[in-house]
Design a protein around this motif. Structure first.
Motif, PDB file in Angstrom:
ATOM      1  N   ASN A 197      50.339-149.926   7.091  1.00  0.00           N
ATOM      2  CA  ASN A 197      49.068-150.535   6.697  1.00  0.00           C
ATOM      3  C   ASN A 197      47.838-149.750   7.122  1.00  0.00           C
ATOM      4  O   ASN A 197      46.727-150.062   6.680  1.00  0.00           O
ATOM      5  CB  ASN A 197      48.966-151.943   7.300  1.00  0.00           C
ATOM      6  CG  ASN A 197      50.101-152.832   6.889  1.00  0.00           C
ATOM      7  OD1 ASN A 197      50.162-153.293   5.753  1.00  0.00           O
ATOM      8  ND2 ASN A 197      51.035-153.086   7.805  1.00  0.00           N
ATOM      9  N   GLY A 198      48.014-148.760   8.001  1.00  0.00           N
ATOM     10  CA  GLY A 198      46.859-148.101   8.571  1.00  0.00           C
ATOM     11  C   GLY A 198      46.207-148.989   9.619  1.00  0.00           C
ATOM     12  O   GLY A 198      46.611-150.130   9.826  1.00  0.00           O
ATOM     13  N   PRO A 199      45.184-148.506  10.314  1.00  0.00           N
ATOM     14  CA  PRO A 199      44.534-149.293  11.372  1.00  0.00           C
ATOM     15  C   PRO A 199      43.619-150.373  10.807  1.00  0.00           C
ATOM     16  O   PRO A 199      43.162-150.296   9.656  1.00  0.00           O
ATOM     17  CB  PRO A 199      43.733-148.243  12.143  1.00  0.00           C
ATOM     18  CG  PRO A 199      43.462-147.165  11.144  1.00  0.00           C
ATOM     19  CD  PRO A 199      44.646-147.133  10.233  1.00  0.00           C
ATOM     20  N   CYS A 200      43.352-151.378  11.636  1.00  0.00           N
ATOM     21  CA  CYS A 200      42.420-152.446  11.285  1.00  0.00           C
ATOM     22  C   CYS A 200      41.193-152.355  12.179  1.00  0.00           C
ATOM     23  O   CYS A 200      41.046-151.427  12.981  1.00  0.00           O
ATOM     24  CB  CYS A 200      43.096-153.808  11.417  1.00  0.00           C
ATOM     25  SG  CYS A 200      43.376-154.337  13.130  1.00  0.00           S
ATOM     26  N   ALA A 201      40.314-153.336  12.067  1.00  0.00           N
ATOM     27  CA  ALA A 201      39.058-153.321  12.816  1.00  0.00           C
ATOM     28  C   ALA A 201      39.259-153.469  14.315  1.00  0.00           C
ATOM     29  O   ALA A 201      38.344-153.177  15.090  1.00  0.00           O
ATOM     30  CB  ALA A 201      38.143-154.446  12.319  1.00  0.00           C
ATOM     31  N   MET A 202      40.440-153.906  14.760  1.00  0.00           N
ATOM     32  CA  MET A 202      40.701-154.069  16.190  1.00  0.00           C
ATOM     33  C   MET A 202      41.180-152.782  16.853  1.00  0.00           C
ATOM     34  O   MET A 202      41.234-152.707  18.077  1.00  0.00           O
ATOM     35  CB  MET A 202      41.755-155.158  16.410  1.00  0.00           C
ATOM     36  CG  MET A 202      41.283-156.561  16.127  1.00  0.00           C
ATOM     37  SD  MET A 202      40.034-157.137  17.310  1.00  0.00           S
ATOM     38  CE  MET A 202      40.992-157.212  18.818  1.00  0.00           C
ATOM     39  N   HIS A 203      41.540-151.785  16.071  1.00  0.00           N
ATOM     40  CA  HIS A 203      42.118-150.574  16.652  1.00  0.00           C
ATOM     41  C   HIS A 203      41.048-149.647  17.219  1.00  0.00           C
ATOM     42  O   HIS A 203      39.879-149.699  16.815  1.00  0.00           O
ATOM     43  CB  HIS A 203      42.964-149.833  15.612  1.00  0.00           C
ATOM     44  CG  HIS A 203      44.287-150.480  15.371  1.00  0.00           C
ATOM     45  ND1 HIS A 203      44.515-151.314  14.302  1.00  0.00           N
ATOM     46  CD2 HIS A 203      45.446-150.432  16.084  1.00  0.00           C
ATOM     47  CE1 HIS A 203      45.763-151.747  14.345  1.00  0.00           C
ATOM     48  NE2 HIS A 203      46.350-151.234  15.423  1.00  0.00           N
ATOM     49  N   ARG A 204      41.481-148.812  18.150  1.00  0.00           N
ATOM     50  CA  ARG A 204      40.602-147.815  18.764  1.00  0.00           C
ATOM     51  C   ARG A 204      40.682-146.551  17.902  1.00  0.00           C
ATOM     52  O   ARG A 204      41.553-145.713  18.078  1.00  0.00           O
ATOM     53  CB  ARG A 204      41.046-147.554  20.205  1.00  0.00           C
ATOM     54  CG  ARG A 204      40.977-148.829  21.053  1.00  0.00           C
ATOM     55  CD  ARG A 204      41.599-148.648  22.427  1.00  0.00           C
ATOM     56  NE  ARG A 204      41.580-149.904  23.168  1.00  0.00           N
ATOM     57  CZ  ARG A 204      42.094-150.067  24.390  1.00  0.00           C
ATOM     58  NH1 ARG A 204      42.672-149.042  25.001  1.00  0.00           N
ATOM     59  NH2 ARG A 204      42.042-151.238  24.993  1.00  0.00           N
ATOM     60  N   HIS A 205      39.753-146.438  16.964  1.00  0.00           N
ATOM     61  CA  HIS A 205      39.845-145.419  15.922  1.00  0.00           C
ATOM     62  C   HIS A 205      39.623-144.008  16.440  1.00  0.00           C
ATOM     63  O   HIS A 205      40.017-143.044  15.790  1.00  0.00           O
ATOM     64  CB  HIS A 205      38.845-145.748  14.802  1.00  0.00           C
ATOM     65  CG  HIS A 205      39.191-146.983  14.041  1.00  0.00           C
ATOM     66  ND1 HIS A 205      39.772-146.953  12.796  1.00  0.00           N
ATOM     67  CD2 HIS A 205      39.080-148.298  14.371  1.00  0.00           C
ATOM     68  CE1 HIS A 205      39.975-148.189  12.370  1.00  0.00           C
ATOM     69  NE2 HIS A 205      39.568-149.028  13.312  1.00  0.00           N
ATOM     70  N   SER A 206      39.028-143.860  17.605  1.00  0.00           N
ATOM     71  CA  SER A 206      38.818-142.530  18.169  1.00  0.00           C
ATOM     72  C   SER A 206      40.052-141.995  18.883  1.00  0.00           C
ATOM     73  O   SER A 206      40.118-140.806  19.208  1.00  0.00           O
ATOM     74  CB  SER A 206      37.639-142.556  19.149  1.00  0.00           C
ATOM     75  OG  SER A 206      37.933-143.396  20.260  1.00  0.00           O
ATOM     76  N   TRP A 207      41.035-142.852  19.152  1.00  0.00           N
ATOM     77  CA  TRP A 207      42.207-142.418  19.887  1.00  0.00           C
ATOM     78  C   TRP A 207      43.071-141.544  18.996  1.00  0.00           C
ATOM     79  O   TRP A 207      43.257-141.821  17.807  1.00  0.00           O
ATOM     80  CB  TRP A 207      42.979-143.630  20.405  1.00  0.00           C
ATOM     81  CG  TRP A 207      42.285-144.233  21.596  1.00  0.00           C
ATOM     82  CD1 TRP A 207      40.951-144.400  21.760  1.00  0.00           C
ATOM     83  CD2 TRP A 207      42.898-144.729  22.774  1.00  0.00           C
ATOM     84  NE1 TRP A 207      40.682-144.977  22.970  1.00  0.00           N
ATOM     85  CE2 TRP A 207      41.865-145.198  23.621  1.00  0.00           C
ATOM     86  CE3 TRP A 207      44.213-144.849  23.192  1.00  0.00           C
ATOM     87  CZ2 TRP A 207      42.109-145.746  24.859  1.00  0.00           C
ATOM     88  CZ3 TRP A 207      44.457-145.411  24.432  1.00  0.00           C
ATOM     89  CH2 TRP A 207      43.421-145.850  25.265  1.00  0.00           C
ATOM     90  N   ALA A 208      43.637-140.519  19.586  1.00  0.00           N
ATOM     91  CA  ALA A 208      44.344-139.495  18.814  1.00  0.00           C
ATOM     92  C   ALA A 208      45.416-140.062  17.887  1.00  0.00           C
ATOM     93  O   ALA A 208      45.468-139.665  16.719  1.00  0.00           O
ATOM     94  CB  ALA A 208      44.946-138.458  19.756  1.00  0.00           C
ATOM     95  N   PRO A 209      46.287-140.977  18.318  1.00  0.00           N
ATOM     96  CA  PRO A 209      47.307-141.477  17.388  1.00  0.00           C
ATOM     97  C   PRO A 209      46.711-142.201  16.183  1.00  0.00           C
ATOM     98  O   PRO A 209      47.230-142.090  15.070  1.00  0.00           O
ATOM     99  CB  PRO A 209      48.144-142.432  18.251  1.00  0.00           C
ATOM    100  CG  PRO A 209      47.881-142.004  19.655  1.00  0.00           C
ATOM    101  CD  PRO A 209      46.452-141.536  19.667  1.00  0.00           C
ATOM    102  N   ILE A 210      45.621-142.953  16.420  1.00  0.00           N
ATOM    103  CA  ILE A 210      44.984-143.683  15.321  1.00  0.00           C
ATOM    104  C   ILE A 210      44.214-142.722  14.426  1.00  0.00           C
ATOM    105  O   ILE A 210      44.273-142.801  13.196  1.00  0.00           O
ATOM    106  CB  ILE A 210      44.050-144.779  15.869  1.00  0.00           C
ATOM    107  CG1 ILE A 210      44.792-145.680  16.864  1.00  0.00           C
ATOM    108  CG2 ILE A 210      43.453-145.594  14.736  1.00  0.00           C
ATOM    109  CD1 ILE A 210      45.964-146.415  16.294  1.00  0.00           C
ATOM    110  N   ALA A 211      43.483-141.792  15.043  1.00  0.00           N
ATOM    111  CA  ALA A 211      42.709-140.827  14.263  1.00  0.00           C
ATOM    112  C   ALA A 211      43.614-139.961  13.392  1.00  0.00           C
ATOM    113  O   ALA A 211      43.296-139.685  12.224  1.00  0.00           O
ATOM    114  CB  ALA A 211      41.871-139.953  15.195  1.00  0.00           C
TER     115      ALA A 211
END
Length: 230
Positions: A197-211
């Motif tokens: 689904n990809g990340p949502c608004a609760m995720h830490r988007h700057s973190w390497a795994p999410i980015a």
């Protein structure tokens, strides 16, 4: 005698009030400080701050990681009703993205101490890094402090219960990620949901795994649309 029937058996040795007592004997107000959520991929980082009463013990305190959820919740109620003061401070995932974890954690600590309603003199801080350096107290860092100090153990419990409640609430808005069970940590189910689904608004988007995941999905969308690619 305190009613401990709802707490049940708890593992590990109990933390003591030895560190607190030497300051209490000098008339100082002591606050225990601990954080939870630093290693999660979603949600806030949360800091608990607890000022215990020198004349009242709260039995069966432990490091929050050694307790079952129902034990933490029951103890959190007892801490809130028995302690001199309890404060909770959060720094959101958006703040973590904007400021970095170190500064966000310091903001959460300041909010937790500000929420106490009393002015502590001394802070006992879990770990080897003083993330409460800006709260205006004389600070002592204690490695594995939640296993050593009753004040820090109490802070670890109220922080964990407070943050868990936020993630359970977020699970209703973002059901795909099972936040109620993983609390934002990268469990296999959480990783699978992110991949699907990809990340949502609760995720830490700057973190390497999410980015990196967002980057991969962006490239995939571009390739599918025929706008980029080899």
């Amino acid at each position: 005698m305190a009613n401990t029937s709802r707490v049940g058996h708890v593992r590990g040795p109990a933390p003591s009030i030895t560190r607190e007592r030497r300051h209490w004997d000098c008339g100082r107000v002591v606050v225990g400080i601990d954080e939870v959520g630093r290693g999660a991929w979603a949600g806030p980082v949360t800091v608990g701050a607890v000022v215990l009463r020198p004349d009242r013990r709260i039995y069966r305190l432990r490091d929050s990681k050694l307790l079952r959820a129902e034990q933490r919740e029951h103890l959190a109620q007892r801490i809130t009703s028995s302690a001199l003061a309890v404060g909770i401070g959060h720094a959101s995932n958006d703040e973590i993205d904007a400021l970095g974890m170190s500064l966000a954690l310091q903001h959460a600590a300041l909010r937790a101490v500000d929420a106490l309603g009393v002015a502590p003199d001394v802070a006992l801080v879990d770990g080897n890094w003083d993330f409460a350096r800006s709260v205006g107290t004389v600070n002592e860092t204690i490695i594995r402090g939640d296993a050593v100090s009753a004040s820090i153990a109490a802070a670890s419990i109220v922080a964990k219960v407070s943050r868990d409640a936020l993630l359970v609430g977020a699970a209703e808005r973002f059901p795909a990620y099972a936040f109620a069970s993983n609390k934002g940590y990268p469990t296999p189910m959480h990783r699978a949901a992110l991949a699907a689904n990809g990340p949502c608004a609760m995720h830490r988007h700057s973190w390497a795994p999410i980015a990196s995941l967002r980057q991969a999905r962006l490239f995939s969308m571009c390739d599918a649309n025929g706008t980029e690619g080899p």
